[in-house]
Write a protein that holds these residues in place. Structure first.
Motif, PDB file in Angstrom:
ATOM      1  N   SER A  24       0.860  -1.174   0.000  1.00 55.18           N
ATOM      2  CA  SER A  24       0.000   0.000   0.000  1.00 55.18           C
ATOM      3  C   SER A  24       0.899   1.226   0.000  1.00 55.18           C
ATOM      4  CB  SER A  24      -0.932   0.002   1.209  1.00 55.18           C
ATOM      5  OG  SER A  24      -0.188   0.076   2.396  1.00 55.18           O
ATOM      6  N   LYS A  25       0.364   2.319  -0.470  1.00 52.99           N
ATOM      7  CA  LYS A  25       1.198   3.511  -0.645  1.00 52.99           C
ATOM      8  C   LYS A  25       0.367   4.760  -0.414  1.00 52.99           C
ATOM      9  CE  LYS A  25       5.157   4.867  -2.834  1.00 52.99           C
ATOM     10  NZ  LYS A  25       6.376   4.227  -3.295  1.00 52.99           N
ATOM     11  N   LYS A  26       0.897   5.640   0.375  1.00 50.73           N
ATOM     12  CA  LYS A  26       0.200   6.911   0.617  1.00 50.73           C
ATOM     13  C   LYS A  26       0.631   7.930  -0.439  1.00 50.73           C
ATOM     14  CE  LYS A  26      -0.084  10.584   4.088  1.00 50.73           C
ATOM     15  NZ  LYS A  26      -1.213  10.290   4.977  1.00 50.73           N
ATOM     16  N   VAL A  27      -0.328   8.639  -0.998  1.00 46.36           N
ATOM     17  CA  VAL A  27       0.014   9.733  -1.906  1.00 46.36           C
ATOM     18  C   VAL A  27      -0.896  10.917  -1.603  1.00 46.36           C
ATOM     19  CG1 VAL A  27       0.803   8.291  -3.859  1.00 46.36           C
ATOM     20  CG2 VAL A  27      -1.606   8.975  -3.727  1.00 46.36           C
ATOM     21  N   THR A  28      -0.409  12.101  -1.916  1.00 49.38           N
ATOM     22  CA  THR A  28      -1.265  13.282  -1.866  1.00 49.38           C
ATOM     23  C   THR A  28      -1.499  13.729  -3.302  1.00 49.38           C
ATOM     24  OG1 THR A  28      -0.288  13.918   0.247  1.00 49.38           O
ATOM     25  CG2 THR A  28      -1.497  15.626  -0.931  1.00 49.38           C
ATOM     26  N   ARG A  29      -2.744  13.888  -3.671  1.00 45.85           N
ATOM     27  CA  ARG A  29      -3.091  14.374  -5.005  1.00 45.85           C
ATOM     28  C   ARG A  29      -4.263  15.332  -4.865  1.00 45.85           C
ATOM     29  NH1 ARG A  29       1.173  12.428  -5.635  1.00 45.85           N
ATOM     30  NH2 ARG A  29       1.830  10.748  -7.033  1.00 45.85           N
ATOM     31  N   LEU A  30      -4.155  16.473  -5.538  1.00 47.41           N
ATOM     32  CA  LEU A  30      -5.151  17.538  -5.432  1.00 47.41           C
ATOM     33  C   LEU A  30      -5.377  17.921  -3.970  1.00 47.41           C
ATOM     34  CD1 LEU A  30      -5.962  15.738  -8.166  1.00 47.41           C
ATOM     35  CD2 LEU A  30      -7.711  17.505  -8.303  1.00 47.41           C
ATOM     36  N   SER A  31      -4.284  17.921  -3.228  1.00 41.50           N
ATOM     37  CA  SER A  31      -4.291  18.350  -1.829  1.00 41.50           C
ATOM     38  C   SER A  31      -5.119  17.449  -0.911  1.00 41.50           C
ATOM     39  CB  SER A  31      -4.800  19.798  -1.712  1.00 41.50           C
ATOM     40  OG  SER A  31      -3.771  20.603  -1.227  1.00 41.50           O
ATOM     41  N   VAL A  32      -5.421  16.257  -1.367  1.00 41.90           N
ATOM     42  CA  VAL A  32      -6.133  15.282  -0.539  1.00 41.90           C
ATOM     43  C   VAL A  32      -5.193  14.094  -0.334  1.00 41.90           C
ATOM     44  CG1 VAL A  32      -8.136  13.729  -0.423  1.00 41.90           C
ATOM     45  CG2 VAL A  32      -8.379  16.002  -1.457  1.00 41.90           C
ATOM     46  N   ASP A  33      -5.200  13.521   0.866  1.00 44.55           N
ATOM     47  CA  ASP A  33      -4.376  12.336   1.123  1.00 44.55           C
ATOM     48  C   ASP A  33      -5.151  11.080   0.727  1.00 44.55           C
ATOM     49  OD1 ASP A  33      -2.321  13.864   2.102  1.00 44.55           O
ATOM     50  OD2 ASP A  33      -2.983  13.685   4.194  1.00 44.55           O
ATOM     51  N   TRP A  34      -4.461  10.209  -0.003  1.00 49.02           N
ATOM     52  CA  TRP A  34      -5.062   8.971  -0.489  1.00 49.02           C
ATOM     53  C   TRP A  34      -4.163   7.806  -0.138  1.00 49.02           C
ATOM     54  CZ3 TRP A  34      -9.644  10.209  -2.840  1.00 49.02           C
ATOM     55  CH2 TRP A  34      -9.775  11.504  -3.367  1.00 49.02           C
ATOM     56  N   VAL A  35      -4.742   6.625  -0.121  1.00 46.91           N
ATOM     57  CA  VAL A  35      -3.922   5.423   0.014  1.00 46.91           C
ATOM     58  C   VAL A  35      -4.250   4.495  -1.162  1.00 46.91           C
ATOM     59  CG1 VAL A  35      -5.587   4.385   1.640  1.00 46.91           C
ATOM     60  CG2 VAL A  35      -3.249   3.489   1.504  1.00 46.91           C
ATOM     61  N   LEU A  36      -3.198   4.033  -1.812  1.00 46.77           N
ATOM     62  CA  LEU A  36      -3.340   3.066  -2.901  1.00 46.77           C
ATOM     63  C   LEU A  36      -2.967   1.705  -2.355  1.00 46.77           C
ATOM     64  CD1 LEU A  36      -1.316   5.116  -5.527  1.00 46.77           C
ATOM     65  CD2 LEU A  36      -3.738   4.594  -5.766  1.00 46.77           C
ATOM     66  N   PHE A  37      -3.710   0.675  -2.715  1.00 43.70           N
ATOM     67  CA  PHE A  37      -3.250  -0.668  -2.361  1.00 43.70           C
ATOM     68  C   PHE A  37      -3.653  -1.665  -3.428  1.00 43.70           C
ATOM     69  CE2 PHE A  37      -6.972  -3.040  -0.660  1.00 43.70           C
ATOM     70  CZ  PHE A  37      -7.899  -2.017  -0.512  1.00 43.70           C
ATOM     71  N   ARG A  38      -2.800  -2.655  -3.595  1.00 40.50           N
ATOM     72  CA  ARG A  38      -3.025  -3.676  -4.623  1.00 40.50           C
ATOM     73  C   ARG A  38      -3.517  -4.945  -3.946  1.00 40.50           C
ATOM     74  NH1 ARG A  38      -1.359  -3.656  -9.890  1.00 40.50           N
ATOM     75  NH2 ARG A  38       0.201  -2.016  -9.703  1.00 40.50           N
ATOM     76  N   ASP A  39      -4.661  -5.451  -4.408  1.00 43.05           N
ATOM     77  CA  ASP A  39      -5.215  -6.656  -3.779  1.00 43.05           C
ATOM     78  C   ASP A  39      -4.585  -7.913  -4.394  1.00 43.05           C
ATOM     79  OD1 ASP A  39      -6.608  -7.436  -6.088  1.00 43.05           O
ATOM     80  OD2 ASP A  39      -8.473  -6.457  -5.475  1.00 43.05           O
ATOM     81  N   PRO A  40      -4.900  -9.088  -3.847  1.00 41.51           N
ATOM     82  CA  PRO A  40      -4.229 -10.315  -4.317  1.00 41.51           C
ATOM     83  C   PRO A  40      -4.497 -10.621  -5.786  1.00 41.51           C
ATOM     84  CG  PRO A  40      -5.399 -10.717  -2.251  1.00 41.51           C
ATOM     85  CD  PRO A  40      -5.787  -9.349  -2.705  1.00 41.51           C
ATOM     86  N   ARG A  41      -5.592 -10.094  -6.332  1.00 45.21           N
ATOM     87  CA  ARG A  41      -5.859 -10.327  -7.755  1.00 45.21           C
ATOM     88  C   ARG A  41      -5.101  -9.340  -8.630  1.00 45.21           C
ATOM     89  NH1 ARG A  41     -11.507 -10.026  -6.755  1.00 45.21           N
ATOM     90  NH2 ARG A  41     -11.514  -8.482  -8.407  1.00 45.21           N
ATOM     91  N   GLY A  42      -4.386  -8.432  -8.006  1.00 44.87           N
ATOM     92  CA  GLY A  42      -3.580  -7.486  -8.772  1.00 44.87           C
ATOM     93  C   GLY A  42      -4.274  -6.165  -9.017  1.00 44.87           C
ATOM     94  N   THR A  43      -5.525  -6.043  -8.573  1.00 42.43           N
ATOM     95  CA  THR A  43      -6.275  -4.804  -8.806  1.00 42.43           C
ATOM     96  C   THR A  43      -5.852  -3.732  -7.797  1.00 42.43           C
ATOM     97  OG1 THR A  43      -8.124  -6.172  -9.507  1.00 42.43           O
ATOM     98  CG2 THR A  43      -8.608  -3.852  -9.036  1.00 42.43           C
ATOM     99  N   VAL A  44      -5.660  -2.522  -8.301  1.00 42.36           N
ATOM    100  CA  VAL A  44      -5.288  -1.418  -7.423  1.00 42.36           C
ATOM    101  C   VAL A  44      -6.540  -0.662  -6.990  1.00 42.36           C
ATOM    102  CG1 VAL A  44      -4.079   0.802  -7.292  1.00 42.36           C
ATOM    103  CG2 VAL A  44      -3.013  -1.136  -8.456  1.00 42.36           C
TER     104      VAL A  44
END
Ligand code: FES
Ligand SMILES: [Fe+2]
Lengths: 361, 75
Positions: free
Chosen positions: A54-74
Protein backbone atom coordinates in the motif's frame (compact mmCIF):
# COMPACT_ATOMS: atom_id res chain seq x y z
CA UNK A 1 -31.13 47.97 -11.86
CA UNK A 2 -31.90 46.69 -8.43
CA UNK A 3 -32.16 42.96 -9.02
CA UNK A 4 -31.17 40.59 -6.28
CA UNK A 5 -28.09 39.25 -8.05
CA UNK A 6 -26.04 39.59 -4.90
CA UNK A 7 -28.13 37.13 -2.92
CA UNK A 8 -26.60 33.82 -2.03
CA UNK A 9 -26.26 31.60 -5.09
CA UNK A 10 -27.72 28.71 -3.11
CA UNK A 11 -31.07 30.48 -3.34
CA UNK A 12 -31.54 29.21 -6.90
CA UNK A 13 -29.07 26.41 -7.43
CA UNK A 14 -29.75 23.84 -4.78
CA UNK A 15 -27.73 22.89 -1.72
CA UNK A 16 -24.10 23.74 -1.22
CA UNK A 17 -21.72 20.84 -1.73
CA UNK A 18 -18.24 19.97 -0.66
CA UNK A 19 -15.55 18.69 -2.99
CA UNK A 20 -14.73 15.01 -2.48
CA UNK A 21 -12.10 14.63 0.23
CA UNK A 22 -12.35 18.31 1.21
CA UNK A 23 -14.05 19.41 4.42
CA UNK A 24 -14.28 23.11 3.82
CA UNK A 25 -15.78 25.36 1.18
CA UNK A 26 -13.61 25.91 -1.87
CA UNK A 27 -13.45 29.03 -4.01
CA UNK A 28 -12.52 29.06 -7.68
CA UNK A 29 -9.04 30.15 -6.59
CA UNK A 30 -8.74 27.15 -4.25
CA UNK A 31 -9.78 24.80 -7.04
CA UNK A 32 -7.37 26.39 -9.50
CA UNK A 33 -4.57 26.08 -6.95
CA UNK A 34 -5.10 22.46 -5.96
CA UNK A 35 -6.44 21.08 -9.23
CA UNK A 36 -9.58 20.85 -11.29
CA UNK A 37 -11.84 17.94 -10.49
CA UNK A 38 -14.08 15.74 -12.59
CA UNK A 39 -11.35 14.31 -14.77
CA UNK A 40 -8.93 11.42 -14.94
CA UNK A 41 -5.43 11.95 -13.60
CA UNK A 42 -2.32 9.80 -13.61
CA UNK A 43 -1.59 9.05 -9.96
CA UNK A 44 1.55 6.90 -9.77
CA UNK A 45 3.57 4.50 -11.93
CA UNK A 46 2.18 0.97 -11.62
CA UNK A 47 5.58 -0.36 -10.57
CA UNK A 48 5.40 1.70 -7.37
CA UNK A 49 2.51 -0.31 -5.92
CA UNK A 50 3.58 -3.93 -5.94
CA UNK A 51 1.33 -6.86 -5.01
CA UNK A 52 0.55 -6.73 -1.30
CA UNK A 53 1.81 -3.17 -1.03
CA UNK A 54 0.00 0.00 0.00
CA UNK A 55 1.20 3.51 -0.65
CA UNK A 56 0.20 6.91 0.62
CA UNK A 57 0.01 9.73 -1.91
CA UNK A 58 -1.27 13.28 -1.87
CA UNK A 59 -3.09 14.37 -5.01
CA UNK A 60 -5.15 17.54 -5.43
CA UNK A 61 -4.29 18.35 -1.83
CA UNK A 62 -6.13 15.28 -0.54
CA UNK A 63 -4.38 12.34 1.12
CA UNK A 64 -5.06 8.97 -0.49
CA UNK A 65 -3.92 5.42 0.01
CA UNK A 66 -3.34 3.07 -2.90
CA UNK A 67 -3.25 -0.67 -2.36
CA UNK A 68 -3.02 -3.68 -4.62
CA UNK A 69 -5.21 -6.66 -3.78
CA UNK A 70 -4.23 -10.32 -4.32
CA UNK A 71 -5.86 -10.33 -7.75
CA UNK A 72 -3.58 -7.49 -8.77
CA UNK A 73 -6.27 -4.80 -8.81
CA UNK A 74 -5.29 -1.42 -7.42
CA UNK A 75 -7.71 0.47 -5.18
CA UNK A 76 -7.54 4.11 -4.20
CA UNK A 77 -9.20 5.26 -0.99
CA UNK A 78 -9.11 8.51 0.86
CA UNK A 79 -6.44 7.99 3.49
CA UNK A 80 -8.83 8.45 6.33
CA UNK A 81 -10.47 5.90 8.53
CA UNK A 82 -14.25 6.31 8.76
CA UNK A 83 -14.11 5.87 12.53
CA UNK A 84 -11.96 8.72 13.78
CA UNK A 85 -9.98 9.63 10.69
CA UNK A 86 -6.64 7.98 11.37
CA UNK A 87 -4.72 7.45 8.13
CA UNK A 88 -5.43 4.00 6.75
CA UNK A 89 -1.99 3.96 5.15
CA UNK A 90 -0.31 3.33 8.50
CA UNK A 91 -2.58 0.34 9.11
CA UNK A 92 -2.30 -3.19 7.86
CA UNK A 93 -2.73 -4.44 4.33
CA UNK A 94 -4.92 -7.53 4.66
CA UNK A 95 -5.11 -8.44 1.00
CA UNK A 96 -8.52 -7.22 -0.09
CA UNK A 97 -8.83 -4.64 2.70
CA UNK A 98 -6.93 -2.30 4.99
CA UNK A 99 -7.16 -2.48 8.77
CA UNK A 100 -6.83 0.80 10.66
CA UNK A 101 -4.09 0.78 13.24
CA UNK A 102 -5.98 2.87 15.76
CA UNK A 103 -8.97 0.61 16.59
CA UNK A 104 -8.79 -2.05 13.90
CA UNK A 105 -11.70 -1.03 11.66
CA UNK A 106 -11.39 -2.78 8.29
CA UNK A 107 -12.19 -1.05 4.99
CA UNK A 108 -12.27 -2.80 1.61
CA UNK A 109 -11.38 -1.47 -1.82
CA UNK A 110 -14.83 0.00 -2.35
CA UNK A 111 -14.48 2.04 0.83
CA UNK A 112 -16.97 -0.18 2.65
CA UNK A 113 -16.43 -1.00 6.31
CA UNK A 114 -16.25 -4.79 6.45
CA UNK A 115 -15.46 -5.23 10.12
CA UNK A 116 -15.50 -3.28 13.37
CA UNK A 117 -13.58 -5.69 15.62
CA UNK A 118 -14.10 -3.64 18.78
CA UNK A 119 -17.87 -3.71 18.39
CA UNK A 120 -19.08 -6.50 16.12
CA UNK A 121 -22.47 -5.81 14.54
CA UNK A 122 -21.97 -2.06 14.87
CA UNK A 123 -24.04 0.01 12.40
CA UNK A 124 -20.84 1.13 10.69
CA UNK A 125 -20.37 -2.37 9.28
CA UNK A 126 -21.49 -2.64 5.67
CA UNK A 127 -21.47 1.12 5.25
CA UNK A 128 -19.63 2.66 2.31
CA UNK A 129 -17.99 5.28 4.48
CA UNK A 130 -14.63 6.01 2.88
CA UNK A 131 -14.16 7.73 -0.46
CA UNK A 132 -13.08 5.21 -3.11
CA UNK A 133 -12.06 6.41 -6.56
CA UNK A 134 -12.51 4.65 -9.87
CA UNK A 135 -9.08 3.38 -10.92
CA UNK A 136 -7.72 2.20 -14.27
CA UNK A 137 -4.22 0.92 -14.91
CA UNK A 138 -2.91 1.60 -18.40
CA UNK A 139 0.37 2.58 -20.03
CA UNK A 140 2.21 1.27 -16.93
CA UNK A 141 0.44 3.88 -14.84
CA UNK A 142 -2.32 4.03 -12.23
CA UNK A 143 -5.02 6.52 -13.24
CA UNK A 144 -7.98 7.63 -11.17
CA UNK A 145 -11.07 9.74 -11.79
CA UNK A 146 -11.04 12.56 -9.25
CA UNK A 147 -14.65 13.62 -8.79
CA UNK A 148 -15.78 17.11 -7.88
CA UNK A 149 -18.65 15.95 -5.68
CA UNK A 150 -20.03 12.64 -4.55
CA UNK A 151 -22.61 12.90 -7.35
CA UNK A 152 -20.01 13.23 -10.12
CA UNK A 153 -20.24 10.49 -12.74
CA UNK A 154 -16.84 9.26 -13.94
CA UNK A 155 -16.29 9.94 -17.63
CA UNK A 156 -15.10 7.04 -19.83
CA UNK A 157 -11.37 6.42 -19.53
CA UNK A 158 -9.57 7.18 -22.78
CA UNK A 159 -5.79 7.17 -23.15
CA UNK A 160 -4.01 9.71 -25.37
CA UNK A 161 -3.85 8.57 -29.02
CA UNK A 162 -0.14 8.01 -29.09
CA UNK A 163 -0.31 5.53 -26.23
CA UNK A 164 -3.00 3.38 -27.78
CA UNK A 165 -1.32 3.23 -31.19
CA UNK A 166 0.28 -0.20 -31.67
CA UNK A 167 2.85 1.29 -34.04
CA UNK A 168 4.17 3.54 -31.30
CA UNK A 169 6.70 2.33 -28.75
CA UNK A 170 6.93 4.20 -25.43
CA UNK A 171 8.59 4.46 -22.04
CA UNK A 172 6.95 6.18 -19.08
CA UNK A 173 8.74 8.68 -16.87
CA UNK A 174 7.63 10.03 -13.51
CA UNK A 175 8.93 12.89 -11.39
CA UNK A 176 7.82 15.07 -8.50
CA UNK A 177 8.45 18.79 -8.77
CA UNK A 178 8.30 21.48 -6.14
CA UNK A 179 6.22 23.81 -8.27
CA UNK A 180 2.52 24.41 -8.86
CA UNK A 181 0.86 22.26 -11.50
CA UNK A 182 -0.28 25.31 -13.47
CA UNK A 183 3.35 26.28 -14.12
CA UNK A 184 3.83 22.92 -15.81
CA UNK A 185 0.99 23.66 -18.21
CA UNK A 186 2.30 27.18 -18.86
CA UNK A 187 5.72 25.72 -19.62
CA UNK A 188 4.59 23.12 -22.15
CA UNK A 189 2.31 25.59 -23.90
CA UNK A 190 5.36 27.79 -24.42
CA UNK A 191 7.39 25.92 -27.08
CA UNK A 192 9.73 28.86 -27.59
CA UNK A 193 11.62 28.04 -24.40
CA UNK A 194 13.03 25.01 -26.26
CA UNK A 195 15.31 27.18 -28.38
CA UNK A 196 16.73 28.94 -25.30
CA UNK A 197 16.45 26.87 -22.14
CA UNK A 198 17.18 23.63 -24.00
CA UNK A 199 19.49 25.11 -26.63
CA UNK A 200 22.42 22.92 -25.60
CA UNK A 201 20.37 19.72 -25.42
CA UNK A 202 20.64 16.72 -27.70
CA UNK A 203 17.38 17.46 -29.48
CA UNK A 204 16.77 21.20 -29.44
CA UNK A 205 19.99 22.75 -30.71
CA UNK A 206 18.61 23.71 -34.11
CA UNK A 207 16.31 26.29 -35.58
CA UNK A 208 15.45 29.92 -35.18
CA UNK A 209 15.43 31.75 -31.91
CA UNK A 210 12.63 33.97 -33.09
CA UNK A 211 9.25 32.92 -34.40
CA UNK A 212 5.62 33.85 -34.78
CA UNK A 213 2.98 31.58 -33.35
CA UNK A 214 -0.64 30.86 -33.95
CA UNK A 215 -3.41 29.01 -32.16
CA UNK A 216 -5.25 26.43 -34.23
CA UNK A 217 -8.48 25.28 -32.65
CA UNK A 218 -9.50 21.64 -32.74
CA UNK A 219 -12.64 19.94 -31.51
CA UNK A 220 -10.71 18.64 -28.50
CA UNK A 221 -8.43 21.53 -27.59
CA UNK A 222 -5.96 23.51 -29.63
CA UNK A 223 -2.57 23.50 -31.30
CA UNK A 224 -0.07 26.18 -30.47
CA UNK A 225 2.44 26.25 -33.28
CA UNK A 226 5.13 28.24 -34.99
CA UNK A 227 3.99 29.69 -38.30
CA UNK A 228 7.44 29.62 -39.87
CA UNK A 229 9.17 26.45 -38.66
CA UNK A 230 8.16 22.84 -38.18
CA UNK A 231 10.16 19.65 -37.64
CA UNK A 232 13.32 21.42 -36.44
CA UNK A 233 12.93 22.06 -32.72
CA UNK A 234 10.05 22.13 -30.23
CA UNK A 235 7.84 23.77 -32.86
CA UNK A 236 4.30 22.90 -31.84
CA UNK A 237 2.28 21.49 -29.01
CA UNK A 238 -1.26 20.21 -28.87
CA UNK A 239 -3.36 20.65 -25.77
CA UNK A 240 -6.07 18.02 -25.52
CA UNK A 241 -8.96 17.92 -23.12
CA UNK A 242 -10.66 14.59 -23.30
CA UNK A 243 -11.28 12.34 -20.37
CA UNK A 244 -7.97 13.70 -19.09
CA UNK A 245 -5.98 16.82 -19.91
CA UNK A 246 -2.70 16.25 -21.66
CA UNK A 247 -0.20 17.79 -24.02
CA UNK A 248 1.21 16.12 -27.07
CA UNK A 249 4.31 17.28 -28.90
CA UNK A 250 7.11 16.14 -31.15
CA UNK A 251 10.78 16.99 -31.26
CA UNK A 252 13.10 15.72 -33.99
CA UNK A 253 15.86 13.32 -33.07
CA UNK A 254 19.44 13.89 -34.16
CA UNK A 255 20.82 11.35 -36.71
CA UNK A 256 22.69 9.46 -34.00
CA UNK A 257 19.38 8.33 -32.49
CA UNK A 258 18.97 6.17 -35.57
CA UNK A 259 16.10 5.57 -37.97
CA UNK A 260 12.42 5.79 -37.09
CA UNK A 261 9.92 8.52 -36.52
CA UNK A 262 10.34 11.67 -34.48
CA UNK A 263 10.48 11.69 -30.73
CA UNK A 264 6.94 12.15 -29.42
CA UNK A 265 5.99 13.17 -25.91
CA UNK A 266 2.75 12.89 -24.04
CA UNK A 267 2.77 14.98 -20.87
CA UNK A 268 0.47 15.38 -17.89
CA UNK A 269 0.73 17.09 -14.52
CA UNK A 270 -1.28 16.01 -11.51
CA UNK A 271 -1.35 18.46 -8.61
CA UNK A 272 0.06 17.06 -5.38
CA UNK A 273 -0.96 20.22 -3.57
CA UNK A 274 -0.86 23.91 -4.36
CA UNK A 275 2.96 23.94 -4.43
CA UNK A 276 3.98 20.51 -5.72
CA UNK A 277 3.24 18.47 -8.82
CA UNK A 278 3.44 14.90 -10.01
CA UNK A 279 4.80 15.00 -13.56
CA UNK A 280 4.12 12.19 -16.02
CA UNK A 281 5.70 11.85 -19.43
CA UNK A 282 5.63 9.09 -21.96
CA UNK A 283 8.56 9.25 -24.36
CA UNK A 284 7.45 7.68 -27.61
CA UNK A 285 8.65 6.80 -31.06
CA UNK A 286 6.91 5.37 -34.09
CA UNK A 287 9.25 2.49 -34.86
CA UNK A 288 8.90 -1.12 -35.98
CA UNK A 289 11.07 -4.23 -36.34
CA UNK A 290 14.79 -3.86 -35.75
CA UNK A 291 14.49 -0.08 -35.54
CA UNK A 292 12.17 -0.50 -32.58
CA UNK A 293 14.50 -2.96 -30.88
CA UNK A 294 17.48 -0.67 -31.29
CA UNK A 295 15.57 2.42 -30.17
CA UNK A 296 14.49 0.63 -27.00
CA UNK A 297 18.06 -0.42 -26.28
CA UNK A 298 19.39 3.09 -26.93
CA UNK A 299 16.61 4.62 -24.86
CA UNK A 300 17.59 2.57 -21.84
CA UNK A 301 21.32 2.98 -22.19
CA UNK A 302 21.66 6.52 -23.56
CA UNK A 303 18.57 8.50 -24.44
CA UNK A 304 16.75 8.28 -21.13
CA UNK A 305 19.61 10.14 -19.46
CA UNK A 306 19.57 12.83 -22.15
CA UNK A 307 15.80 13.30 -21.93
CA UNK A 308 16.18 13.48 -18.17
CA UNK A 309 18.70 16.32 -18.45
CA UNK A 310 16.22 18.30 -20.54
CA UNK A 311 13.43 17.66 -18.07
CA UNK A 312 15.67 18.79 -15.23
CA UNK A 313 16.16 22.11 -17.00
CA UNK A 314 12.40 22.57 -16.96
CA UNK A 315 12.16 21.58 -13.32
CA UNK A 316 14.88 24.02 -12.27
CA UNK A 317 13.06 26.94 -13.88
CA UNK A 318 9.69 25.92 -12.49
CA UNK A 319 10.99 25.50 -8.98
CA UNK A 320 12.79 28.83 -9.19
CA UNK A 321 9.64 30.73 -10.18
CA UNK A 322 8.00 32.69 -7.37
CA UNK A 323 4.61 31.41 -6.27
CA UNK A 324 3.06 34.56 -7.74
CA UNK A 325 5.16 34.44 -10.92
CA UNK A 326 2.02 34.48 -13.05
CA UNK A 327 1.02 37.91 -11.75
CA UNK A 328 2.26 41.19 -13.24
CA UNK A 329 4.01 39.65 -16.20
CA UNK A 330 4.71 41.26 -19.56
CA UNK A 331 3.47 38.72 -22.07
CA UNK A 332 4.22 38.93 -25.76
CA UNK A 333 3.10 37.11 -28.89
CA UNK A 334 4.79 33.82 -27.92
CA UNK A 335 2.64 33.66 -24.82
CA UNK A 336 -0.69 33.25 -26.61
CA UNK A 337 -0.70 29.57 -25.69
CA UNK A 338 -0.06 30.41 -22.05
CA UNK A 339 -2.88 32.96 -22.03
CA UNK A 340 -5.24 30.52 -23.66
CA UNK A 341 -4.63 27.66 -21.24
CA UNK A 342 -4.96 29.98 -18.27
CA UNK A 343 -8.28 31.25 -19.58
CA UNK A 344 -9.57 27.70 -20.02
CA UNK A 345 -8.58 26.70 -16.51
CA UNK A 346 -9.94 29.89 -14.96
CA UNK A 347 -13.30 29.21 -16.56
CA UNK A 348 -13.25 25.57 -15.40
CA UNK A 349 -12.40 26.56 -11.84
CA UNK A 350 -15.18 29.13 -11.75
CA UNK A 351 -17.67 26.60 -13.03
CA UNK A 352 -16.64 23.99 -10.49
CA UNK A 353 -16.78 26.52 -7.66
CA UNK A 354 -20.30 27.47 -8.79
CA UNK A 355 -21.38 23.82 -8.68
CA UNK A 356 -20.05 23.54 -5.13
CA UNK A 357 -21.82 26.75 -4.16
CA UNK A 358 -25.09 25.36 -5.49
CA UNK A 359 -25.31 28.08 -8.15
CA UNK A 360 -26.99 27.31 -11.45
CA UNK A 361 -24.38 26.61 -14.12
CA UNK B 1 9.91 23.62 1.09
CA UNK B 2 10.16 20.77 3.60
CA UNK B 3 8.57 18.20 1.31
CA UNK B 4 11.18 18.71 -1.37
CA UNK B 5 13.72 16.29 0.05
CA UNK B 6 11.25 13.46 -0.36
CA UNK B 7 10.56 14.21 -4.00
CA UNK B 8 11.00 11.37 -6.42
CA UNK B 9 13.63 12.30 -8.98
CA UNK B 10 15.16 9.25 -10.64
CA UNK B 11 17.13 9.63 -13.86
CA UNK B 12 17.26 5.87 -14.55
CA UNK B 13 13.73 4.55 -14.51
CA UNK B 14 14.12 1.96 -17.25
CA UNK B 15 17.20 0.25 -15.89
CA UNK B 16 17.31 -0.17 -12.13
CA UNK B 17 20.55 -2.13 -12.59
CA UNK B 18 23.58 -0.05 -13.59
CA UNK B 19 24.45 -0.13 -17.27
CA UNK B 20 27.32 -2.54 -17.87
CA UNK B 21 30.53 -1.41 -19.62
CA UNK B 22 29.54 -3.77 -22.45
CA UNK B 23 26.17 -2.02 -22.91
CA UNK B 24 27.85 1.36 -22.74
CA UNK B 25 30.33 0.37 -25.44
CA UNK B 26 27.70 -1.18 -27.65
CA UNK B 27 25.22 1.70 -27.40
CA UNK B 28 27.98 4.25 -27.97
CA UNK B 29 29.13 2.40 -31.07
CA UNK B 30 25.60 2.14 -32.45
CA UNK B 31 25.12 5.88 -32.03
CA UNK B 32 28.46 6.51 -33.64
CA UNK B 33 27.44 4.56 -36.75
CA UNK B 34 23.99 6.18 -36.82
CA UNK B 35 25.63 9.58 -36.40
CA UNK B 36 27.43 9.10 -39.70
CA UNK B 37 24.05 8.88 -41.37
CA UNK B 38 24.02 5.10 -41.75
CA UNK B 39 20.44 4.17 -40.96
CA UNK B 40 20.00 0.70 -42.51
CA UNK B 41 20.51 -2.60 -40.72
CA UNK B 42 23.24 -4.08 -42.96
CA UNK B 43 25.10 -0.77 -42.80
CA UNK B 44 24.82 -0.67 -39.01
CA UNK B 45 26.10 -4.22 -38.66
CA UNK B 46 29.01 -3.60 -41.01
CA UNK B 47 29.78 -0.45 -39.05
CA UNK B 48 29.87 -2.29 -35.72
CA UNK B 49 32.14 -4.97 -37.16
CA UNK B 50 34.45 -2.32 -38.59
CA UNK B 51 34.69 -0.76 -35.14
CA UNK B 52 36.06 -4.11 -33.99
CA UNK B 53 33.13 -4.86 -31.72
CA UNK B 54 32.21 -8.51 -31.28
CA UNK B 55 28.92 -10.24 -30.65
CA UNK B 56 28.52 -11.87 -27.22
CA UNK B 57 29.59 -15.26 -28.63
CA UNK B 58 32.85 -13.74 -29.89
CA UNK B 59 31.71 -13.92 -33.49
CA UNK B 60 31.17 -11.05 -35.86
CA UNK B 61 27.79 -9.33 -35.70
CA UNK B 62 25.14 -10.49 -38.13
CA UNK B 63 21.47 -9.56 -38.38
CA UNK B 64 20.41 -12.57 -36.39
CA UNK B 65 22.67 -12.24 -33.37
CA UNK B 66 22.37 -8.45 -33.37
CA UNK B 67 18.57 -8.43 -33.24
CA UNK B 68 18.57 -11.16 -30.60
CA UNK B 69 20.92 -9.07 -28.49
CA UNK B 70 18.83 -5.92 -28.91
CA UNK B 71 15.73 -7.81 -27.82
CA UNK B 72 17.57 -9.24 -24.83
CA UNK B 73 18.93 -5.88 -23.67
CA UNK B 74 16.14 -3.59 -24.80
CA UNK B 75 13.11 -5.02 -23.03
S1 FES C 1 -9.70 5.67 13.77
FE1 FES C 1 -9.58 3.93 12.60
S2 FES C 1 -10.38 2.41 13.81
FE2 FES C 1 -10.59 4.15 14.99
FE1 LIG D 1 11.11 22.20 -21.66
Amino acid sequence: MTTATTSAPTATGGPKKRAVGVRKDMTAADIAATGLRDRWYPILPSRMVRPGESKKVTRLSVDWVLFRDPRGTVHMLEDRCPHRSAPLSVGQHLGDRLACKYHGVQVDGSGTVVSVPGMPGCALEGKQATVSLQVVEAADTIFAFVPLTRDSEPTPFVLPDRLTDEAVSWFPNFAEWAGPWRFYMDNVLDPMHGAFLHRDSHSMFGGDTSARFRIRETDRGFFFEKTDQVGVNFDWVEYVRGSMDYVDLEIPYAPNAGPGGVFGIVGMATPIDADNSAIFHWRTRRVAGWEREVWRFLYRTRLEARHWEVLEQDREVLEALAADADHEEHLYQHDLGVSRIRRIYRADAKKQAAILAGAPV
Amino acid sequence: MPEKAAHYLAPDQTHPEPISPYETKLSGSIMEVFGRGTHDLPGLIAGLNELGLHAPDGQAWNEHNFRAEMRRLGD
